[in-house]
Design a protein around this motif. Structure first.
Motif, PDB file in Angstrom:
ATOM      1  N   LEU A  11      46.705  45.988  36.558  1.00  9.81           N
ATOM      2  CA  LEU A  11      46.111  45.232  37.644  1.00  9.81           C
ATOM      3  C   LEU A  11      44.660  44.876  37.317  1.00  9.81           C
ATOM      4  CD1 LEU A  11      47.280  47.446  40.686  1.00  9.81           C
ATOM      5  CD2 LEU A  11      48.621  45.819  39.333  1.00  9.81           C
ATOM      6  N   PHE A  12      44.320  43.613  37.515  1.00  5.76           N
ATOM      7  CA  PHE A  12      42.964  43.118  37.295  1.00  5.76           C
ATOM      8  C   PHE A  12      42.315  42.803  38.642  1.00  5.76           C
ATOM      9  CE2 PHE A  12      45.219  42.148  33.421  1.00  5.76           C
ATOM     10  CZ  PHE A  12      44.279  42.212  32.392  1.00  5.76           C
ATOM     11  N   GLY A  13      41.089  43.317  38.874  1.00  7.45           N
ATOM     12  CA  GLY A  13      40.343  42.816  40.019  1.00  7.45           C
ATOM     13  C   GLY A  13      39.862  43.808  41.047  1.00  7.45           C
ATOM     14  N   VAL A  14      39.981  45.116  40.814  1.00  9.77           N
ATOM     15  CA  VAL A  14      39.451  46.074  41.785  1.00  9.77           C
ATOM     16  C   VAL A  14      37.926  46.118  41.694  1.00  9.77           C
ATOM     17  CG1 VAL A  14      39.313  48.501  42.452  1.00  9.77           C
ATOM     18  CG2 VAL A  14      41.512  47.514  41.825  1.00  9.77           C
ATOM     19  N   ARG A  15      37.257  46.002  42.843  1.00 11.91           N
ATOM     20  CA  ARG A  15      35.801  46.162  42.903  1.00 11.91           C
ATOM     21  C   ARG A  15      35.426  47.461  43.605  1.00 11.91           C
ATOM     22  NH1 ARG A  15      32.970  40.825  45.151  1.00 11.91           N
ATOM     23  NH2 ARG A  15      31.142  42.106  44.658  1.00 11.91           N
ATOM     24  N   ASN A  16      36.113  47.759  44.698  1.00 10.56           N
ATOM     25  CA  ASN A  16      35.856  48.970  45.469  1.00 10.56           C
ATOM     26  C   ASN A  16      37.083  49.249  46.329  1.00 10.56           C
ATOM     27  OD1 ASN A  16      35.611  47.191  47.757  1.00 10.56           O
ATOM     28  ND2 ASN A  16      33.480  46.822  47.164  1.00 10.56           N
ATOM     29  N   SER A  38      42.135  47.135  35.169  1.00  7.56           N
ATOM     30  CA  SER A  38      41.085  46.493  34.385  1.00  7.56           C
ATOM     31  C   SER A  38      39.963  46.143  35.350  1.00  7.56           C
ATOM     32  CB  SER A  38      41.612  45.230  33.700  1.00  7.56           C
ATOM     33  OG  SER A  38      40.541  44.520  33.113  1.00  7.56           O
ATOM     34  N   VAL A  39      38.767  46.643  35.057  1.00  3.82           N
ATOM     35  CA  VAL A  39      37.650  46.545  35.986  1.00  3.82           C
ATOM     36  C   VAL A  39      36.445  45.949  35.277  1.00  3.82           C
ATOM     37  CG1 VAL A  39      36.141  47.864  37.526  1.00  3.82           C
ATOM     38  CG2 VAL A  39      38.515  48.586  37.197  1.00  3.82           C
ATOM     39  N   CYS A  61      36.492  45.780  31.273  1.00  5.47           N
ATOM     40  CA  CYS A  61      36.791  44.524  30.578  1.00  5.47           C
ATOM     41  C   CYS A  61      36.129  43.362  31.294  1.00  5.47           C
ATOM     42  CB  CYS A  61      38.306  44.304  30.526  1.00  5.47           C
ATOM     43  SG  CYS A  61      38.822  42.759  29.745  1.00  5.47           S
ATOM     44  N   ASP A  62      35.481  42.489  30.528  1.00  9.00           N
ATOM     45  CA  ASP A  62      34.976  41.226  31.053  1.00  9.00           C
ATOM     46  C   ASP A  62      36.070  40.191  30.829  1.00  9.00           C
ATOM     47  OD1 ASP A  62      33.752  38.814  31.606  1.00  9.00           O
ATOM     48  OD2 ASP A  62      31.844  39.355  30.687  1.00  9.00           O
ATOM     49  N   ILE A  63      36.729  39.805  31.901  1.00 13.09           N
ATOM     50  CA  ILE A  63      37.918  38.958  31.810  1.00 13.09           C
ATOM     51  C   ILE A  63      37.588  37.548  31.311  1.00 13.09           C
ATOM     52  CG2 ILE A  63      37.900  37.998  34.148  1.00 13.09           C
ATOM     53  CD1 ILE A  63      40.926  38.702  34.279  1.00 13.09           C
TER      54      ILE A  63
END
Length: 268
Positions: A11-16, A38-39, A61-63
């Motif tokens: 999963l890509f995109g968790v911030r908090n 992936s954060v 990771c910087d997407i």
């Protein structure tokens, strides 16, 4: 209950812990799925604290960068033989792209027609083209009949002035879903999008008039406002064998707001 024993999800995109992607991660864990996140580098410390008591691995990771995305999939390949589910929940646009200045930003935002090209392209790279990037970099790990899912918003279809340039990226993202669904069809890999209603995430807080929009939804949508768990439940359908026959879908989870033409105040 959906049983995802033996399945792996990236999963890509968790911030908090207010992120919709986080709610989806928890729902997958409940279904016995293995989960990796992936954060973005700036959010790694926060997310690592969130997962400390959970069987979830976190990768920085910087997407936007091909080399970092490749390194991520190389690392995942060392741990898993395959990826069954992949979620793209990444979006970003600064105040110049959103055409509104959030609290703490003193610089006046531009008019829509004056959105700076470089700022827009950075937003487009993160919010839309990154779906293409992770599909390309990760396709060798995707198992046959894998499911790819992305998150979008109805501003791709209708004018939401406080969303401005981000709406263009969401429209492009939805079109990419259709072409990726066709491309991956030969491998029986499905690609779909969830169009979520406004949930009070950190990202939603940057939309001008978000509280008014939430009130409008509460008063006008047949089912009123939704929660992140509602979106997670929809995601779980696509992250299961129940959705084997679905690809290229734009699936609304917004309480039915997308079908309404005018505000009704029915839920006041």
């Amino acid at each position: 209950m959906i049983d995802n024993t033996g399945k792996n999800a990236l999963l890509f995109g968790v911030r908090n812990d207010s992120s919709i992607v986080w709610a989806i991660a928890l729902k997958l864990i409940e279904s016995n799925c293995k989960v990796a996140l992936s954060v973005d580098h700036d959010n790694v410390a926060v997310v690592q604290t969130m997962v400390k008591d959970l069987p979830i691995e976190v990768f920085a990771c910087d997407i936007r960068k091909d080399d970092e995305v490749k390194e991520l999939f190389d690392a995942i390949g060392q741990k898993w033989q395959q990826i069954d589910y992949m979620l793209h929940g990444v979006a970003y646009g600064n105040h110049k792209v959103m055409c509104t200045s959030p609290p703490g930003v003193k610089e006046a935002p531009p008019e829509f027609i004056d959105i700076p090209f470089d700022d827009f392209m950075d937003s487009f790279n993160i919010s839309a083209f990154s779906l293409m990037r992770i599909c390309k970099m990760g396709r060798s790990l995707l198992t046959e009949q894998a499911s790819i899912l992305t998150l979008t918003y109805h501003a791709s279809q209708k004018v939401f002035p406080g969303y401005a340039g981000m709406a263009i990226s969401k429209a492009a993202l939805e079109n990419m879903v259709k072409y990726l669904a066709f491309y991956f069809g030969k491998s029986a890999i499905r690609v779909n999008a969830l169009s979520a209603g406004l949930v009070m995430t950190t990202s939603a807080g940057g939309i001008k008039g978000v509280r008014k929009l939430r009130k409008m939804t509460r008063n006008s949508a047949p089912l009123g406002n939704i929660t992140s768990e509602d979106v997670a439940n929809g995601a779980l359908y696509y992250f299961s064998d129940l959705s084997k026959g679905n690809t290229g879908n734009l699936h609304y989870i917004d309480g039915g707001l997308n079908v309404m033409a005018v505000a009704t105040n029915q839920n006041e």
